[in-house]
Each structure stands twice: as C-alpha cells, then as structure tokens.
Design an enzyme around this catalytic site. Structure first.
Site, PDB file in Angstrom:
ATOM      1  N   ASP A  69       2.129   2.941   1.452  1.00  0.00           N
ATOM      2  CA  ASP A  69       3.332   3.570   1.193  1.00  0.00           C
ATOM      3  C   ASP A  69       3.558   5.527   0.993  1.00  0.00           C
ATOM      4  OD1 ASP A  69       5.827   2.586   0.206  1.00  0.00           O
ATOM      5  OD2 ASP A  69       4.906   1.694  -2.227  1.00  0.00           O
ATOM      6  N   HIS A  93      10.701   9.331   5.549  1.00  0.00           N
ATOM      7  CA  HIS A  93      10.348   9.037   3.842  1.00  0.00           C
ATOM      8  C   HIS A  93       9.053   7.569   3.824  1.00  0.00           C
ATOM      9  CE1 HIS A  93      14.497   9.767   1.700  1.00  0.00           C
ATOM     10  NE2 HIS A  93      14.560   9.728   3.087  1.00  0.00           N
TER      11      HIS A  93
END
Length: 461
Positions: free
Chosen positions: A366, A158
C-alpha cells in the site's frame, strides 16, 4: 499569490470535503485561498464518442473552478480500465501476474493524457502552479510541455513505486520514465518509494544523482522527495463525536457487549491482503481457542472495479473463506466473521473504529493507508484500541508504535492479533499517545504545505 491548479483523474467539490475525504480535505483550503482550479475526468462515458475527444464542462464551486472532461467509451476502456488499472495498478503493487499488457492500452492512455493537456491549456494562467495526482496522469506534464506550458508542475504518486526490475517489466516503461522528468517535483509516499525511483532512473536512464534527491537525465533535472500523506486529525476527531458516529458506536457496544471486536475497513482489492487476513483470523481461533465466542472480526470490503474479473474472483474467494470459518467455528449465538460488501458512510466510520479493540490494516502493499491514521484519530485516549499494521504499508515508516506484521506469515499475524487482544491498558495508552502525536505533527496540512513549498523552490530545466 499564484493560483493552485490541481489535476486528478476524478474531481471533488471542495465544499463537500468532509463527506468526500481524501484530496478534497487535503487541498480544499489551498484551492479556496488561491481561487484555484480543479481539473479531471467528469465521470461521464460517452457511448459512440470519438476517441481522443471529449466535452469540457466548467462550473464554480464557491471560490474554486471545477473543470471536467467527458471520455469516449473506447478511451475509458483503454485509459482507465486497461492501462491505469490493468497495467499500472497491478505492477505498481508488485503483481506482475495480474497485469494485462495489451498493446492497445498504452495508446489510449497517452491519447487521454493528450486530451487532458489540450483542454487544460485553455484554462491555465502564466503564473499558475500545477499539482498533478497519481498514476493515471504520469505523462501529463510531458504533454503540457509539448503544447508550450512553462508553469511549475509537480506530481504526487499516491500508490507505491516498485523496484527497478518490476517497473522495467512494463512495455515502453522508458517512455513513462522520460515523462517523469518533465515535472519539476516528484512526490512519493515513503522513503522506500523514493529509493526505488532513485535506483530505477540511475540504472535504466543513466540519470546523474546531483545530491539531495535531484536527478539529471534527458536534458532535464527533477527534484524528488518523500511526502507521507496524512489526515485532518481535528476534522476526523470531530466526526467521531457527531451523531452518526455516536449512534454507530452505541449500537456496536450494545450488540457486542460480550465480544472483542477486530475490524478491517478497505476497498475490495487484491492489494489489501484480505484472504491472508481471514486465514490469519482462523489461525487465531485455532491457536488461541479462548477467543472462540469471545472475538469477532468485522470486515468491510467496499465495492471496487467490479467490472474487472480479478475483483469478482477475489470476492468469491472471500465469501468462501468467511463461510468456511463461520461454518467451522460459529455457534447459534456467535458468528466469528461479519463480512460486509458495501459502502459505509464516512460519518459512521469513526464510531466503528472507536468500538474496535483491534484494527487490522494488513495490505500486501500500500502506498500509505489512511485507515490506519483514521483509526488512531478516532480512539478514546483513556481506553484506546490497538493498531495491527502491515510492514508493507507506507504508513509503517511513520507508525512504528503499531504492532507491525508480515501479512504473508499467517501464524505470525495470528500471534500478533492475540498480543493486541491481550495488551494491557497502560501499554495501549502509551502506544496510542505516541501514534496520535505523530499523525498530528505530520497531518494532511503539513503534507500539502511541505509539497507546495518544495515545488515553489524546485529548479528544473
């Protein structure tokens, strides 16, 4: 139909998916449909518990079995705080300067993955399909294979995967790399992450590229792919019209009726670029003084890992920056920055998103960033806000109609904020329409089904 087994560091109750968000929304339907199992850490730390040992707890949540394991204090300190969040998190976010390469951490990390593998093996069926999630559990498939597991096992990361030379700075990174080849399918958030993996395994392990992102090394073949995670657009849009969100929207519109709101929402983390964002907002006020008494930044930074010193230092820096901006520019009836260091209920967030003229999603790095997608889903199509998005967020590969910025460029980000605040309605509507179409086409259900379909067809060995 094979049963789906989800493994993650923490376990959520799929019956409370709307409140939990994240993986609970993504995987709840598939777990319910197959009578699935969700396995992970219980969240309980047992003081004085033996390292490498932990009690297994099994309960039913409707049609889904939840199985969780306690951790000893020593294992929690080494596996979770030490290796997962003290080594892998900073390195995978390109912050070698913040990594703590303590030799003892990797032992605890492997010990907990072995504990999880032992406990999970007692719950598995021969035809299960396993989907392992995130950096806490990279070696889990290798530990399961060592115990005789033959099921199909997929892994999804993730967070970002950094380039080869950054990954190679991790002591014993070769062990982590070898463990990746015990999966049948590796999923990454972006094409950039997939390219980094390809270069890494070929340069460091001499892996053979078999084409179509299949790689051969250590006598095994692994399939890799980019699977950008999405949100449940309809579910989030429904929240926007719920009572909590509507009340929040009405309060914000009333309180800031004479202001243009800029909004940032994230966990308190050094990867999110919060100091850089606050400096860019101050630059906006200096370069474009028409925003004084007109624009207000609401920055929500939810508490995160506050037992780690790096986060305490970051909080102090943010409070200092907010105080300086408010002191230099504030008036008796106007405060430029509203800094909120606490959690805001998920059901209230859509109303806050909808009230904002500009969302600032400007991380330094991110994996994806779902706040960007939630902001899009919450907007009024007739009068939508503008998304200012870091080019270093995984979401930037998909959301090209956002205004992309380099968060390290303070003046450039301030200029883009001004452009967003001044953007005419017709352009805002056109950009939002294309962004909304994108997140609907590649929503969380698309992400889940695409990964599981590819896992079902992956050929390893």
């Amino acid at each position: 139909m094979s049963r789906l087994v989800v493994v993650s560091n923490r376990v959520a109750d799929p019956r409370k998916a709307a409140a939990a968000g994240g993986l609970a929304v993504a995987l709840g339907d598939a777990l319910n449909a197959t009578g699935g199992l969700w396995f992970g850490w219980s969240g309980t730390v047992v003081e004085g518990g033996a390292p490498g040992e932990g009690e297994l707890h099994v309960q039913q949540a409707g049609n889904v079995t939840l199985a969780t394991v306690d951790l000893s204090a020593e294992d929690h300190a080494g596996y979770y705080l030490g290796y997962s969040n003290g080594v892998l998190w900073p390195v995978f976010h390109y912050r070698l300067d913040l990594a703590r390469f303590d030799a003892g951490f990797i032992g605890a990390y492997r010990r907990v993955n072995q504990l999880f593998a032992r406990k999970l093996m007692t719950q598995l069926k021969p035809d299960d399909i396993l989907w392992v999630h995130d950096y806490h559990l990279i070696p889990l498939a290798a530990e399961l294979r060592a115990l005789g597991a033959t099921q199909r096992i997929g892994f999804f990361l993730h967070i970002p995967l950094p380039p080869q030379q950054v990954l190679a700075a991790i002591p014993q990174h070769e062990w982590l790399m070898r463990a990746m080849f015990d999966y049948d399918l590796l999923g990454f958030q972006s094409e950039a992450d997939l390219q980094n993996f390809s270069r890494y395994v070929q340069a460091e392990a001499g892996a053979v590229d078999l084409g179509e992102h299949r790689f051969r090394a250590f006598h095994r073949t692994v399939q890799a792919g980019a699977f950008p995670i999405g949100i449940d657009v309809d579910e989030f849009a429904a929240l926007t019209h719920g009572k909590e969100a509507s009340d929040m929207y009405d309060r914000m519109k009333e309180e800031y009726s004479r202001r243009k709101l800029l909004l940032g929402v994230e966990r308190l983390d050094y990867s999110k670029g919060l100091p850089q964002r606050l400096r860019a907002f101050e630059a906006l006020l200096k370069k474009y003084p028409e925003n004084i008494r007109s624009a207000t930044l609401i920055q929500i930074a939810s508490p995160s890992r506050e037992d780690m010193g790096t986060y305490t230092d970051l909080l102090q820096e943010l409070e200092s920056l907010c105080g300086a901006t408010n002191g230099n520019f504030g008036e008796l009836d106007w405060m430029p920055v509203r800094f909120i260091h606490r959690n805001v209920a998920r059901k209230r967030l859509p109303g806050l998103y909808r009230a904002a003229r500009v969302a600032l999603v400007t991380p330094l790095r991110d994996g994806m960033n779902l706040v960007a997608k939630e902001f899009i889903a919450a907007q009024d199509p007739a009068d939508p806000g503008v998304l200012v998005l870091s080019r270093f967020a995984g979401a930037a590969e998909q959301l090209k109609e956002a205004l992309l910025v380099n968060p390290y460029d303070t003046d450039g980000t301030a200029d883009t904020m001004q452009r967003a605040l001044q953007m005419p309605l017709q352009e805002r509507q056109a950009r939002h329409q294309r962004l909304l179409k994108n997140i609907r086409e590649q929503d969380v259900h698309w992400w889940r089904q695409r990964f599981l379909d590819m896992l079902g067809n992956a050929c390893n060995g």
